[in-house]
Structure formats: C-alpha cells, structure tokens
Design an enzyme around this catalytic site. Structure first.
Site, PDB file in Angstrom:
ATOM      1  N   HIS A  20       0.828  -1.200   0.000  1.00  0.00           N
ATOM      2  CA  HIS A  20       0.000   0.000   0.000  1.00  0.00           C
ATOM      3  C   HIS A  20       0.869   1.260   0.000  1.00  0.00           C
ATOM      4  O   HIS A  20       0.560   2.231  -0.685  1.00  0.00           O
ATOM      5  CB  HIS A  20      -0.920   0.023   1.226  1.00  0.00           C
ATOM      6  CG  HIS A  20      -2.053  -0.932   1.124  1.00  0.00           C
ATOM      7  ND1 HIS A  20      -3.170  -0.864   1.924  1.00  0.00           N
ATOM      8  CD2 HIS A  20      -2.268  -2.000   0.318  1.00  0.00           C
ATOM      9  CE1 HIS A  20      -4.012  -1.846   1.617  1.00  0.00           C
ATOM     10  NE2 HIS A  20      -3.470  -2.543   0.660  1.00  0.00           N
ATOM     11  N   ASP A 112      -6.972   4.288   1.867  1.00  0.00           N
ATOM     12  CA  ASP A 112      -6.927   2.981   1.232  1.00  0.00           C
ATOM     13  C   ASP A 112      -8.098   2.134   1.722  1.00  0.00           C
ATOM     14  O   ASP A 112      -8.980   2.611   2.446  1.00  0.00           O
ATOM     15  CB  ASP A 112      -5.573   2.300   1.451  1.00  0.00           C
ATOM     16  CG  ASP A 112      -5.290   1.948   2.915  1.00  0.00           C
ATOM     17  OD1 ASP A 112      -6.217   2.003   3.743  1.00  0.00           O
ATOM     18  OD2 ASP A 112      -4.128   1.615   3.228  1.00  0.00           O
ATOM     19  N   HIS A 366       4.004 -13.973  -5.349  1.00  0.00           N
ATOM     20  CA  HIS A 366       2.783 -14.251  -4.582  1.00  0.00           C
ATOM     21  C   HIS A 366       1.569 -13.547  -5.180  1.00  0.00           C
ATOM     22  O   HIS A 366       0.458 -13.753  -4.712  1.00  0.00           O
ATOM     23  CB  HIS A 366       2.967 -13.780  -3.144  1.00  0.00           C
ATOM     24  CG  HIS A 366       3.114 -12.288  -3.010  1.00  0.00           C
ATOM     25  ND1 HIS A 366       4.042 -11.565  -3.716  1.00  0.00           N
ATOM     26  CD2 HIS A 366       2.439 -11.375  -2.256  1.00  0.00           C
ATOM     27  CE1 HIS A 366       3.941 -10.284  -3.399  1.00  0.00           C
ATOM     28  NE2 HIS A 366       2.977 -10.141  -2.521  1.00  0.00           N
ATOM     29  N   TRP A 369      -0.778  -7.207  -5.811  1.00  0.00           N
ATOM     30  CA  TRP A 369      -0.999  -6.391  -6.997  1.00  0.00           C
ATOM     31  C   TRP A 369       0.154  -5.436  -7.249  1.00  0.00           C
ATOM     32  O   TRP A 369       0.509  -5.162  -8.399  1.00  0.00           O
ATOM     33  CB  TRP A 369      -2.319  -5.632  -6.891  1.00  0.00           C
ATOM     34  CG  TRP A 369      -2.727  -4.983  -8.187  1.00  0.00           C
ATOM     35  CD1 TRP A 369      -2.955  -3.651  -8.411  1.00  0.00           C
ATOM     36  CD2 TRP A 369      -2.931  -5.630  -9.449  1.00  0.00           C
ATOM     37  NE1 TRP A 369      -3.297  -3.430  -9.719  1.00  0.00           N
ATOM     38  CE2 TRP A 369      -3.295  -4.633 -10.388  1.00  0.00           C
ATOM     39  CE3 TRP A 369      -2.858  -6.957  -9.870  1.00  0.00           C
ATOM     40  CZ2 TRP A 369      -3.564  -4.906 -11.724  1.00  0.00           C
ATOM     41  CZ3 TRP A 369      -3.130  -7.243 -11.208  1.00  0.00           C
ATOM     42  CH2 TRP A 369      -3.476  -6.237 -12.112  1.00  0.00           C
ATOM     43  N   SER A 371       3.357  -5.976  -6.589  1.00  0.00           N
ATOM     44  CA  SER A 371       4.420  -6.774  -7.210  1.00  0.00           C
ATOM     45  C   SER A 371       4.065  -7.129  -8.649  1.00  0.00           C
ATOM     46  O   SER A 371       4.926  -7.126  -9.539  1.00  0.00           O
ATOM     47  CB  SER A 371       4.665  -8.044  -6.399  1.00  0.00           C
ATOM     48  OG  SER A 371       5.259  -7.755  -5.154  1.00  0.00           O
ATOM     49  N   GLU A 374       4.685  -4.096 -10.756  1.00  0.00           N
ATOM     50  CA  GLU A 374       6.125  -3.854 -10.909  1.00  0.00           C
ATOM     51  C   GLU A 374       6.720  -4.794 -11.946  1.00  0.00           C
ATOM     52  O   GLU A 374       7.619  -4.422 -12.701  1.00  0.00           O
ATOM     53  CB  GLU A 374       6.828  -4.028  -9.568  1.00  0.00           C
ATOM     54  CG  GLU A 374       6.585  -2.882  -8.607  1.00  0.00           C
ATOM     55  CD  GLU A 374       7.382  -2.979  -7.325  1.00  0.00           C
ATOM     56  OE1 GLU A 374       7.479  -1.956  -6.614  1.00  0.00           O
ATOM     57  OE2 GLU A 374       7.909  -4.068  -7.026  1.00  0.00           O
ATOM     58  N   GLU A 390      -6.532 -11.302  -1.824  1.00  0.00           N
ATOM     59  CA  GLU A 390      -7.154 -11.423  -3.149  1.00  0.00           C
ATOM     60  C   GLU A 390      -6.174 -11.961  -4.179  1.00  0.00           C
ATOM     61  O   GLU A 390      -6.403 -11.878  -5.386  1.00  0.00           O
ATOM     62  CB  GLU A 390      -7.694 -10.048  -3.586  1.00  0.00           C
ATOM     63  CG  GLU A 390      -6.724  -9.124  -4.297  1.00  0.00           C
ATOM     64  CD  GLU A 390      -5.609  -8.545  -3.450  1.00  0.00           C
ATOM     65  OE1 GLU A 390      -4.774  -7.801  -3.983  1.00  0.00           O
ATOM     66  OE2 GLU A 390      -5.557  -8.841  -2.230  1.00  0.00           O
ATOM     67  N   GLN A 391      -5.065 -12.561  -3.723  1.00  0.00           N
ATOM     68  CA  GLN A 391      -3.981 -12.926  -4.635  1.00  0.00           C
ATOM     69  C   GLN A 391      -4.374 -14.019  -5.626  1.00  0.00           C
ATOM     70  O   GLN A 391      -3.824 -14.073  -6.731  1.00  0.00           O
ATOM     71  CB  GLN A 391      -2.751 -13.333  -3.820  1.00  0.00           C
ATOM     72  CG  GLN A 391      -2.132 -12.151  -3.091  1.00  0.00           C
ATOM     73  CD  GLN A 391      -1.131 -12.549  -2.031  1.00  0.00           C
ATOM     74  OE1 GLN A 391      -0.730 -13.712  -1.934  1.00  0.00           O
ATOM     75  NE2 GLN A 391      -0.725 -11.591  -1.206  1.00  0.00           N
TER      76      GLN A 391
END
Length: 480
Positions: A20, A112, A366, A369, A371, A374, A390-391
């Site tokens: 975040h 957030d 993992h 979002w 990562s 990126e 939520e992965q």
C-alpha cells in the site's frame, strides 16, 4: 511571491505494508509533480520493517506524518486484517486533530481500503473523501458491487462453490475467490459488508490499473447504474495506474552486483512480498524445483511460519546471515551446489531494482498487486504463486485474461511439488510455450508507460481528480 495563490492541498491516509505504501507515495508524488497540488501523507506504520523505514526516510516533496497507534492490546494471533483495522481505528483521533489543525483545510482525504471509515471524518471536516484501491479493477468490482449481490448468490458461491457472477465482468470461480468467502465467518461478512457500503459513500474511487489493462471490467464499473445495481451508489471510478516505484540505478547492493555479472534475461527472481511465507516442506520443494530447473535465480527467503503459507507482515525486513538459512531450512548442500547460478537473500531485497535489471526475465511471485504491476512495467513474465487475500484473483487475471504469467498448481496437501516448479520456471525462462507470455508482458509494459505519461489515459484520469479537488477547494473557501 506576494499575491501568489496557495496550491490546493490533499491529505492521504495509508495503512501498514509496502504493497500500500509504495503506490500511495507514488500517487502523492505525482499529484505534486504533475498536477500542481500539495500533499501530506499520513502513515500508520508498524515500525518493524526496515524496508518501510528506508522508503519513508528518503527525501520527498511530500509531507510525511507518522500517526500513533498501539498493538499492545491486540491478539498477536488475530487475522492480519483485524490487526490492521484495529491499528487504523486507533489512529483516527490523531488523524482528525492533525487535519483540523491545518489552515487552510485540505480539499480531500484519500484513504486505502482499510481507511474507509475515515471517509466520514473527511466529510465532517468539509473535505472530499476519496478511496485509492491499490488493487485491480476486478477485485474492486467485487467490493464495490457487493451491496447489490443477492444473498442467495453469495450463499451458492460460499456453500456450493458456484462462480460468483458479476454482470459485465468475468465470474469469480470459488478456487480463485477472496478470503472473505473462503473463511465463511459471520463477523467477516459483516466487516466486508460495512467496508463495501463505505466505498459507496466516497466522492470518487481511484484504482491502480489502466484502461487498456482491464477494459471490460472498467466498462462494467462505469455502467453499474445501468446494469440494475439498485443498492449501489454511483461513484466515479478513476483508473490512474500503473503507479509503482521505479528502480534506482545508483543503488549499490550485493544482489545488484551479482546481477551485473549475469547474461541478459537469464535470471528468475523469487519473492513472496513483504508478508508472504511458506511452510518448511514447501521451502524444501521450492529449493529443489529451482535447482532442477537449472536456471539462474535470486531468491528472497524468510523463515517458515507454522505448517502453511501465511503472512509475516510485521517482521518484514529483519534479516540474518545466509549460513543460518542454509543450515536451518534449505536442503543439505543446496547453497554449495547452486553457488555459481543462484543467490539467496534473507528477508528482503531491492525489488524494484531487481525487476528493472537487464538480466532478469522471470518472477516467481505471490501475486500481490503491487508486485504484479512492478513486474508488468518492467516487462518481466511471471510464475504465479498466490498465498492470501485477493492474490488468487490476481493470479487468475494475470494468467487467463492478461496472458503474462503461468500458474503453479499444488498437489495433495496443498504443497507445490518440485517437478511443477521446475516445469513452470523453465516454461517462463526458456520454453517455446512461454514465448507468447514474454511478448505479451512487453506489450503491456509499453501500454502502461503510455497510460501514465502526459496525455495518456491514466494521466488524464488523475488530472480530473486533481481538478475536482481544486474546484471543490475554491468553492468551499469562497474562491468562486
């Protein structure tokens, strides 16, 4: 200069965690640099992450304020979301008094997903209340439209494992669902429902995605009012991504020096975010899978937590020697056998710099979002290994809709076996099956870059947010 009009000021509130903090810092910086606003970022931090502390201590155009909080009264074994929500709630009195003391008052407060209760504080203090969802639009569709879902449909999803149907969007299979529906606990439903209703009170929702990345879902969200969602307030959605941190070319570290010695696009990077951990058996299988793949690798490793994947959220960034890892958790002789092709890093690595390095081609992730973005903005194909939150939705999106990743599948007791890891790593790094994936992620890298540059869809979307803040401030303060 005398007579010069003051800039419109916005405040931002972010919960703990690099996933975040990074996009919030980037958002604040862009509002200042590109849209002529002033920004204050209120951070509710843990104080336990060296990576977080390092990021916050860097010179910035943004005023950064740390809000007090307390973990002393919390059960350390409580779900991570409960801990974060409790920390955020404890910080609200300090947030209120800090904002009330500012003159002139900020035009908007941007929070957030853990800060949505603070929207009422924003409205009470005469400010716009905005939410920045550091997630994809598909997850946002579940959250935003949840108040309109029929109970029978949610029950069929939870108990019968039927897909969750979201008109205009891809249905969510139960195997990819979010933890709220997996846990099947009444208090969890109540908390999620409250958060979803609070989203409906926002003056706008910003999303870390872009138009060309999720066109179908964004279209459905923009047309929610015409699709029969009678229980949902119509709130404007602003896709403003990808907002990610750029790698610093001047940074020096052991891992970057090692990467400098490797051939172009020859290395796969393995990391599970600021909180992802694996069980001891899974660490062993991952080590063997990397060794069997015969690929160069950089692996950020953490100690196992219990007997399953979990979140080591409040210890991220605390490291120890590599010898400790070799003797405790890795297969005997692993470090020695792979010393010519692999590098194992305890606890944390400079991810933005690693992913932007010329020698990196793949990323075992993992699927947080941040990562994921990126990886996309650096044109790096992924092997998805979702762990929590939520992965699994992110993994499905990356593999099936965007086509920038392959997905690992667990067998038996939920352990991903070494042969599966070897196969998928090879596919991304050298296999013909992975060619299309590698090409697609490079296309999206270009698309994301265009979206956030001047004149791009996300740049223009954020410009509209800045303009709304400026107009609101002028009207509120009597400018016109």
């Amino acid at each position: 200069m005398p007579g010069q009009e003051s800039k419109t000021h916005v405040a931002l509130l972010v919960s703990p965690g690099m996933g975040h903090l990074i996009p919030f810092l980037e958002l604040a910086n862009r509002l200042v640099l590109h849209h002529n606003l002033q920004a204050t970022l209120f951070v509710v931090g843990t104080g336990s992450s060296s990576a977080e502390s390092t990021l916050l201590q860097k010179p910035s155009l943004v005023n950064i304020v740390s809000l007090p909080h307390s973990l002393s009264s919390l059960d350390p074994n409580a779900p991570i979301c409960d801990i974060i929500i409790s920390m955020m709630t404890a910080s609200f009195p300090f947030l209120r008094s800090s904002i009330a003391a500012v003159n002139p008052r900020p035009a908007a407060l941007i929070v957030d997903l853990f800060g949505t209760p603070a929207l009422s504080i924003a409205h009470e203090l005469g400010m716009l209340g905005l939410v920045f969802m550091t997630t994809n639009a598909w997850y946002l569709s579940v959250s935003y439209l949840y108040p309109s879902f029929e109970k029978s449909m949610v029950d069929a999803h939870v108990y019968n494992h039927d897909p969750l149907v979201i008109p205009g969007c891809t249905p969510v299979r139960f195997e990819d669902t979010i933890e709220v529906f997996e846990l099947n606990q009444e208090e969890v439903y109540v908390g999620f429902g409250r958060y979803a209703r609070e989203l409906g009170t926002a003056d706008g929702i910003l999303s870390n995605t872009w138009q060309d990345l999720e066109p179908t879902t964004l279209k459905a969200l923009s047309e929610a009012g015409t699709l029969g969602y009678g229980k949902v307030n119509e709130v404007p959605i602003y896709p403003i991504g990808p907002l990610t941190r750029n790698g610093e070319p001047t940074l020096e570290s052991e891992v970057l020096k090692w990467l400098d010695r490797q051939p172009d696009e020859s290395v796969i990077y393995v990391s599970f975010g600021s909180g992802g951990t694996l069980c001891e058996e899974q660490i062993t299988e991952l080590a063997w899978g990397l060794e069997l793949s015969q690929q160069r690798f950089v692996w950020v490793i953490r100690p196992p937590e219990g007997t399953e994947s979990t979140g080591a959220f409040f210890t991220a960034g605390r490291g120890s020697s590599r010898d400790y890892w070799a003797s405790k958790y890795l297969p005997e002789g692993f470090i020695k056998r792979t010393k010519e092709v692999g590098l194992v890093i305890p606890m944390w690595g400079p991810q933005a710099e690693i992913l932007s390095h010329r020698s990196v081609r793949g990323f075992v992730t993992h699927c947080g979002w941040n990562s994921s973005l990126e990886s996309i903005v650096n044109g790096v194909a992924m092997v998805t290994w979702p762990l929590y939150a939520e992965q699994k939705m992110n993994a499905a999106l990356l593999t099936e809709e965007m086509g920038v990743a392959v997905r690992l599948r667990a067998e038996g007791q939920g352990v991903v076996e070494r042969k599966e890891i070897e196969k998928k790593v090879r596919m991304i790094m050298e296999g013909k099956e992975g060619e299309g994936i590698r090409e697609r992620v490079k296309e999206l890298k270009i698309s994301g870059g265009k979206a956030v540059t001047k004149g791009g869809s996300s740049y223009n979307s954020l410009a509209r947010v800045a303009s709304e803040c400026d107009i609101f401030r002028r009207r509120r303060d009597g400018g016109y």
